[in-house]
Motif scaffolding. Structure first.
Motif, mmCIF file in Angstrom:
data_model
loop_
_atom_site.group_PDB
_atom_site.id
_atom_site.type_symbol
_atom_site.label_atom_id
_atom_site.label_comp_id
_atom_site.label_asym_id
_atom_site.label_seq_id
_atom_site.Cartn_x
_atom_site.Cartn_y
_atom_site.Cartn_z
ATOM 1 N N TYR A 3 0.855 -1.187 0.199
ATOM 2 C CA TYR A 3 -0.285 0.295 -0.054
ATOM 3 C C TYR A 3 1.125 1.157 -0.163
ATOM 4 N N GLN A 4 1.966 1.061 0.981
ATOM 5 C CA GLN A 4 2.761 1.843 1.426
ATOM 6 C C GLN A 4 3.530 2.584 -0.881
ATOM 7 N N ARG A 5 3.648 1.839 -0.675
ATOM 8 C CA ARG A 5 4.413 1.494 -2.313
ATOM 9 C C ARG A 5 3.780 2.326 -3.464
ATOM 10 N N MET A 6 2.305 1.486 -3.271
ATOM 11 C CA MET A 6 1.538 2.283 -4.376
ATOM 12 C C MET A 6 1.330 3.686 -4.010
ATOM 13 N N PHE A 7 0.994 3.811 -2.817
ATOM 14 C CA PHE A 7 0.075 5.223 -2.179
ATOM 15 C C PHE A 7 1.512 6.349 -3.250
ATOM 16 N N GLN A 8 2.873 6.445 -3.079
ATOM 17 C CA GLN A 8 3.987 6.997 -3.655
ATOM 18 C C GLN A 8 3.662 6.683 -5.249
ATOM 19 N N GLU A 9 3.224 6.263 -5.895
ATOM 20 C CA GLU A 9 3.157 5.891 -7.053
ATOM 21 C C GLU A 9 1.714 6.307 -7.625
ATOM 22 N N GLY A 10 0.905 6.166 -6.856
ATOM 23 C CA GLY A 10 -0.324 6.506 -7.069
ATOM 24 C C GLY A 10 0.206 8.181 -6.559
ATOM 25 N N THR A 11 0.845 9.012 -5.602
ATOM 26 C CA THR A 11 1.000 10.024 -6.108
ATOM 27 C C THR A 11 1.814 11.030 -7.042
ATOM 28 N N LYS A 12 2.556 10.513 -7.584
ATOM 29 C CA LYS A 12 3.124 10.850 -9.035
ATOM 30 C C LYS A 12 2.209 10.599 -9.951
ATOM 31 N N VAL A 13 1.306 9.265 -9.606
ATOM 32 C CA VAL A 13 -0.155 9.415 -11.319
ATOM 33 C C VAL A 13 -0.793 10.609 -11.004
ATOM 34 N N ALA A 14 -1.488 11.282 -9.311
ATOM 35 C CA ALA A 14 -2.744 12.084 -9.500
ATOM 36 C C ALA A 14 -1.596 13.705 -9.712
ATOM 37 N N GLU A 15 -0.524 13.724 -9.033
ATOM 38 C CA GLU A 15 0.033 14.763 -10.170
ATOM 39 C C GLU A 15 0.015 14.994 -11.029
ATOM 40 N N GLU A 16 1.051 13.855 -12.445
ATOM 41 C CA GLU A 16 0.757 14.065 -13.840
ATOM 42 C C GLU A 16 -0.689 14.099 -14.162
ATOM 43 N N ILE A 17 -2.364 13.517 -13.568
ATOM 44 C CA ILE A 17 -3.311 13.608 -14.134
ATOM 45 C C ILE A 17 -3.692 15.854 -13.734
ATOM 46 N N LYS A 18 -3.107 16.206 -12.453
ATOM 47 C CA LYS A 18 -3.800 17.146 -12.082
ATOM 48 C C LYS A 18 -2.950 18.234 -13.357
ATOM 49 N N ALA A 19 -1.722 18.622 -14.040
ATOM 50 C CA ALA A 19 -0.930 18.552 -14.622
ATOM 51 C C ALA A 19 -1.520 18.901 -15.501
ATOM 52 N N LYS A 20 -1.813 17.448 -16.038
ATOM 53 C CA LYS A 20 -2.287 17.691 -17.605
ATOM 54 C C LYS A 20 -3.518 18.723 -17.525
ATOM 55 N N GLU A 21 -4.457 18.381 -16.814
ATOM 56 C CA GLU A 21 -5.561 18.989 -16.810
ATOM 57 C C GLU A 21 -5.489 20.351 -16.285
ATOM 58 N N GLU A 22 -4.507 21.069 -15.649
ATOM 59 C CA GLU A 22 -3.956 22.313 -15.608
ATOM 60 C C GLU A 22 -3.672 22.773 -16.880
ATOM 61 N N ALA A 23 -2.710 21.861 -17.656
ATOM 62 C CA ALA A 23 -2.407 22.740 -19.097
ATOM 63 C C ALA A 23 -2.839 22.897 -19.897
ATOM 64 N N ASP A 24 -4.265 21.506 -20.151
ATOM 65 C CA ASP A 24 -5.361 21.412 -20.639
ATOM 66 C C ASP A 24 -6.294 22.857 -20.643
ATOM 67 N N LYS A 25 -6.217 22.840 -19.410
ATOM 68 C CA LYS A 25 -7.594 23.987 -18.592
ATOM 69 C C LYS A 25 -6.903 25.665 -19.320
ATOM 70 N N SER A 26 -4.958 25.797 -19.496
ATOM 71 C CA SER A 26 -4.729 26.714 -19.259
ATOM 72 C C SER A 26 -4.946 26.713 -21.395
ATOM 73 N N LYS A 27 -4.372 25.607 -21.800
ATOM 74 C CA LYS A 27 -5.173 25.660 -23.288
ATOM 75 C C LYS A 27 -6.220 26.292 -24.375
ATOM 76 N N LYS A 28 -6.827 26.377 -23.124
ATOM 77 C CA LYS A 28 -7.842 25.804 -23.802
ATOM 78 C C LYS A 28 -8.297 28.440 -23.285
ATOM 79 N N SER A 29 -7.588 28.756 -22.361
ATOM 80 C CA SER A 29 -7.908 29.619 -21.737
ATOM 81 C C SER A 29 -7.164 30.631 -22.362
ATOM 82 N N VAL A 30 -6.473 30.234 -23.500
ATOM 83 C CA VAL A 30 -5.861 31.225 -24.524
ATOM 84 C C VAL A 30 -5.993 31.152 -25.996
#
Length: 182
Positions: A155-182
């Motif tokens: 679980y602890q290893r998967m939490f660390q992996e999940g943190t990276k996955v969630a950060e990537e998802i969040k970064a992608k969403e923010e990038a997509d959002k900024s592209k739409k506002s331009v």
């Protein structure tokens, strides 16, 4: 003289996404679906309501996975498994999640700060919980024989992996959002 014909091959409509998949593939899709929901619930501006929504989402995810694997579901048993798992990552991530929720009490600034941390913590915990149950169900386990202590390190290893996955998802969403506002 009668002739037997071979059965017609199964026709799979690829366009309709009717391709047969394994339990593990279905569970991974389920995990991803509920991870997105948990991250979204991390944005709820009401303190502790977000945590309740995330917890409910994780329980619903395990119920869905139980159905995929044909395992009898027990909400009480799932809560008794998930609570020690989430606590096993240590005080820092748990405190970050609770603080991220409670800081939302502060008008405007608190909501913004909570929006930075809660989606990632929510996504990481949901990812880790899902991975533990997939691993356990894939090995033939049930809700009755899953001991939280025996999967704590995983679980602890998967939490660390999940943190990276969630950060990537969040970064992608923010990038997509900024592209739409331009």
């Amino acid at each position: 003289m009668t002739t037997k014909t071979a059965p017609a091959p199964e026709v799979v409509d690829v366009e309709a996404n009717e391709v047969p998949v394994t339990n593990a593939e279905q569970a991974e899709r389920t995990l991803k679906h509920y991870m997105y929901w948990s991250m979204g619930f991390g944005l709820i501006p009401l303190p502790l309501v977000d945590i309740a929504a995330i917890t409910g989402t994780q329980i619903k995810m395990v119920a869905s996975m139980s159905e995929i694997y044909g395992i009898k579901f027990s909400e009480h048993r799932v809560k008794n498994i998930v609570t020690p798992l989430v606590a096993s990552v240590g005080l820092t991530p748990i405190a970050a999640g609770i603080l991220g929720s409670l800081v939302k009490i502060i008008p405007f600034v608190g909501t913004a700060i909570g929006a930075l941390s809660m989606p990632v913590v929510a996504g990481a915990t949901t990812y880790a919980v899902g991975k533990v149950f997939i691993m356990h169900f894939e090995s033939g386990g049930t809700l009755l024989d899953l001991d939280p202590k025996s999967v704590k390190e995983y679980y602890q290893r998967m939490f660390q992996e999940g943190t990276k996955v969630a950060e990537e998802i969040k970064a992608k969403e923010e990038a997509d959002k900024s592209k739409k506002s331009v």
